[in-house]
Design a protein around this motif. Structure first.
Motif, PDB file in Angstrom:
ATOM      1  N   TRP A  19       0.806  -1.225   0.000  1.00 52.85           N
ATOM      2  CA  TRP A  19       0.000   0.000   0.000  1.00 52.85           C
ATOM      3  C   TRP A  19       0.837   1.273   0.000  1.00 52.85           C
ATOM      4  O   TRP A  19       0.474   2.251  -0.647  1.00 52.85           O
ATOM      5  N   ALA A  20       1.933   1.297   0.730  1.00 53.87           N
ATOM      6  CA  ALA A  20       2.686   2.550   0.891  1.00 53.87           C
ATOM      7  C   ALA A  20       3.149   3.090  -0.458  1.00 53.87           C
ATOM      8  O   ALA A  20       2.877   4.241  -0.810  1.00 53.87           O
ATOM      9  N   SER A  23       0.115   3.568  -3.025  1.00 58.18           N
ATOM     10  CA  SER A  23      -0.735   4.742  -2.806  1.00 58.18           C
ATOM     11  C   SER A  23      -0.025   6.013  -3.256  1.00 58.18           C
ATOM     12  O   SER A  23      -0.661   6.951  -3.752  1.00 58.18           O
ATOM     13  N   TYR A  27      -1.760   8.557  -6.133  1.00 60.13           N
ATOM     14  CA  TYR A  27      -2.024   9.999  -6.090  1.00 60.13           C
ATOM     15  C   TYR A  27      -1.474  10.691  -7.335  1.00 60.13           C
ATOM     16  O   TYR A  27      -2.119  11.582  -7.902  1.00 60.13           O
ATOM     17  N   VAL A  89      -5.845   1.005  -4.950  1.00 62.26           N
ATOM     18  CA  VAL A  89      -4.593   1.711  -5.239  1.00 62.26           C
ATOM     19  C   VAL A  89      -4.118   1.463  -6.672  1.00 62.26           C
ATOM     20  O   VAL A  89      -3.043   1.925  -7.060  1.00 62.26           O
ATOM     21  N   ALA A 194      -2.196   2.676   9.066  1.00 60.37           N
ATOM     22  CA  ALA A 194      -2.205   4.074   8.647  1.00 60.37           C
ATOM     23  C   ALA A 194      -0.856   4.506   8.100  1.00 60.37           C
ATOM     24  O   ALA A 194      -0.783   5.394   7.240  1.00 60.37           O
ATOM     25  N   ASP A 196       1.093   3.183   6.024  1.00 61.17           N
ATOM     26  CA  ASP A 196       1.190   3.032   4.569  1.00 61.17           C
ATOM     27  C   ASP A 196       0.722   4.296   3.864  1.00 61.17           C
ATOM     28  O   ASP A 196       1.365   4.778   2.925  1.00 61.17           O
ATOM     29  N   PHE A 197      -0.405   4.805   4.313  1.00 60.18           N
ATOM     30  CA  PHE A 197      -1.022   5.909   3.589  1.00 60.18           C
ATOM     31  C   PHE A 197      -0.389   7.253   3.942  1.00 60.18           C
ATOM     32  O   PHE A 197      -0.350   8.161   3.118  1.00 60.18           O
ATOM     33  N   GLY A 200       2.571   7.148   1.689  1.00 65.05           N
ATOM     34  CA  GLY A 200       2.180   7.391   0.308  1.00 65.05           C
ATOM     35  C   GLY A 200       1.920   8.853   0.022  1.00 65.05           C
ATOM     36  O   GLY A 200       2.357   9.392  -1.005  1.00 65.05           O
ATOM     37  N   ALA A 201       1.210   9.525   0.927  1.00 70.16           N
ATOM     38  CA  ALA A 201       0.912  10.943   0.726  1.00 70.16           C
ATOM     39  C   ALA A 201       2.191  11.786   0.773  1.00 70.16           C
ATOM     40  O   ALA A 201       2.395  12.676  -0.062  1.00 70.16           O
ATOM     41  N   GLN A 227       9.218   5.067   5.678  1.00 71.23           N
ATOM     42  CA  GLN A 227       7.821   4.955   6.105  1.00 71.23           C
ATOM     43  C   GLN A 227       7.669   5.160   7.613  1.00 71.23           C
ATOM     44  O   GLN A 227       6.697   5.777   8.064  1.00 71.23           O
TER      45      GLN A 227
END
Length: 439
Positions: A19-20, A23, A27, A89, A194, A196-197, A200-201, A227
């Motif tokens: 996910w990291a 995501s 984006y 994703v 959380a 991961d996201f 990612g952001a 991360q």
């Protein structure tokens, strides 16, 4: 609003997993970048397209829905194309397959890198290096490329060899020990992902900054974003207080770190239905007391201030819970808001998908069925641009769905070259037996 997208014309060579990393590139793809996933049909990356490539109906019913959740508990012959935890994703992306461990496959990847603006990865540290794609090599292929690394704990230091999923990042960042009830052990906390996201952001914004820098200077960059460092932002007050003042924080449950009293989650009528209530000022406290009918226990003079209420916080919480326990959650939160009290329903994932307010924001888009999943509502990007329609333009990419496009149109290979790669097993829409056996 213009159809032009902020990252139109930017191409990403995407090696990200789980996910990291995925995501982060999601984006960027949302903003118009052409994100091309490099997927090896002979290597199963755990928790990247599904929990397992060999999952069946029985297993689907035994594991949590967020991990399984395949349509109608039936993953079908290609579970890597219909696991909802990972499909989200993959929106706005393209997928092609190649075995980059073999010379001819590596040559294909290098061709893609030569015409890419960004490459991104969050593989175990050193994976790309072992393939022969270290930073120096990549920059020799494309000098102004932006290289994004999103390792678990960084690419140097004592944790460098550590593998990590989101739950591990949350633990290292302090979340596991600071979440939970006041008297609970961190061992009883459920896992959350959380980190991961957050990563990612942060990574997506770092790439945006690097693209802006390149536009001004012509220079590419190598970005390393750990991360675990991103996860620590969940409790910045604890990290800063420990670093600056030597104070160690502990779990405080749902109580406020800003001194709001009461501040918590309270039961309502029904099975496992809860409401969040916060008196964010003394005026809100008075409004809450009035709403509850001015009970005698709440009218003590010392309760006029947050400091006074804090001294008997447990008793106040118990009394509010008694008041809310037999009320309807949704009616109660609306009535409290109308009375001037900060309140909101605690929604399960199912509740959230059915929430009329969320639906009114345009949060969902229905995509047609594919051979792997039925007609489905997918979530749209949770942000808006004033000049561009950043939305879900293409469905989540199926494994190898864009092989023809990438090999023919992007890389410009001839029919003969493509056929040779196909015969060699690089071009597939299913995983090879060795990937399935090793999973």
């Amino acid at each position: 609003m213009s159809d032009y997208l902020p990252l139109e014309g930017i191409r990403i060579c995407d090696f990200t997993i789980v996910w990291a990393g995925q995501s982060a590139t999601m984006y960027l793809a949302d903003m118009g970048a052409e994100c091309i996933k490099v997927e090896n049909p002979y290597v199963w990356n755990p928790m990247t397209r599904a929990a397992s490539p060999r999952i069946d109906k029985t297993t689907c019913q035994l594991i949590p829905p967020w991990l399984g959740g395949h349509p109608n508990n039936d993953p079908g012959p290609r579970p890597w194309n219909n696991a909802p935890a990972f499909l989200h994703v993959l929106r706005n992306k393209k997928s092609f397959t190649v075995d980059s461990r073999r010379p001819e496959g590596l040559a294909v990847v290098k061709q893609l890198l030569a015409i890419s603006d960004v490459t991104a990865e969050n593989l175990p540290v050193g994976t790309l290096d072992r393939l022969g794609l270290d930073d120096d090599t990549i920059r020799s292929i494309r000098p102004d490329i932006i290289i994004l690394h999103v390792p678990a704990y960084g690419r140097t230091g004592e944790y460098v060899d550590g593998r990590g999923y989101g739950a591990h990042m949350d633990a290292v960042g302090g979340s596991t020990i600071l979440r939970g009830y006041e008297d609970s052990s961190p061992l009883t906390n459920v896992q959350i992902f959380a980190g991961d996201f957050f990563a990612g952001a942060h990574a997506a914004v770092a790439v945006l900054a690097a693209l802006r820098h390149r536009r001004r200077t012509g220079q590419g960059q190598v970005i390393e974003l750990a991360q675990a460092e991103c996860s620590s932002q969940m409790f910045p007050q604890a990290a800063l207080d420990a670093a600056w003042n030597g104070r160690e924080h502990r779990s405080i449950g749902n109580r406020s770190i800003e001194g709001f009293v009461p501040n918590g989650v309270f039961p309502t009528r029904g099975d496992d239905r809860w409401i969040a209530i916060s008196a964010r000022s003394d005026d809100e406290w008075r409004a809450l007391v009035a709403f509850m009918g001015n009970p005698s226990w709440a009218t003590k003079p010392e309760f006029a201030t947050a400091e006074g209420r804090a001294a008997e916080q447990a008793m106040i919480e118990e009394r509010i819970a008694e008041f809310t326990a037999n009320r309807d959650r949704d009616d109660l939160f609306r009535e409290l808001q109308e009375a001037g009290v900060t309140a909101g329903p605690v929604l399960s994932a199912k509740d959230a998908t059915e929430d009329p307010h969320l639906a009114a924001t345009g949060a969902w888009k229905t995509l047609p069925a594919t051979e792997d999943y039925p007609e489905t509502e997918f979530s749209l990007p949770p942000y808006r641009f004033s000049k561009s329609n950043v939305t879900l333009r293409t469905e989540p990419c199926l494994f190898g769905q864009h092989n023809d496009y990438v090999y023919r149109e992007v890389l410009g290979l001839s029919d003969e070259e493509i056929e040779r790669l196909r015969e060699a097993g690089h071009i597939r829409t299913t995983y090879g037996e060795e990937a399935l056996a090793a999973s």
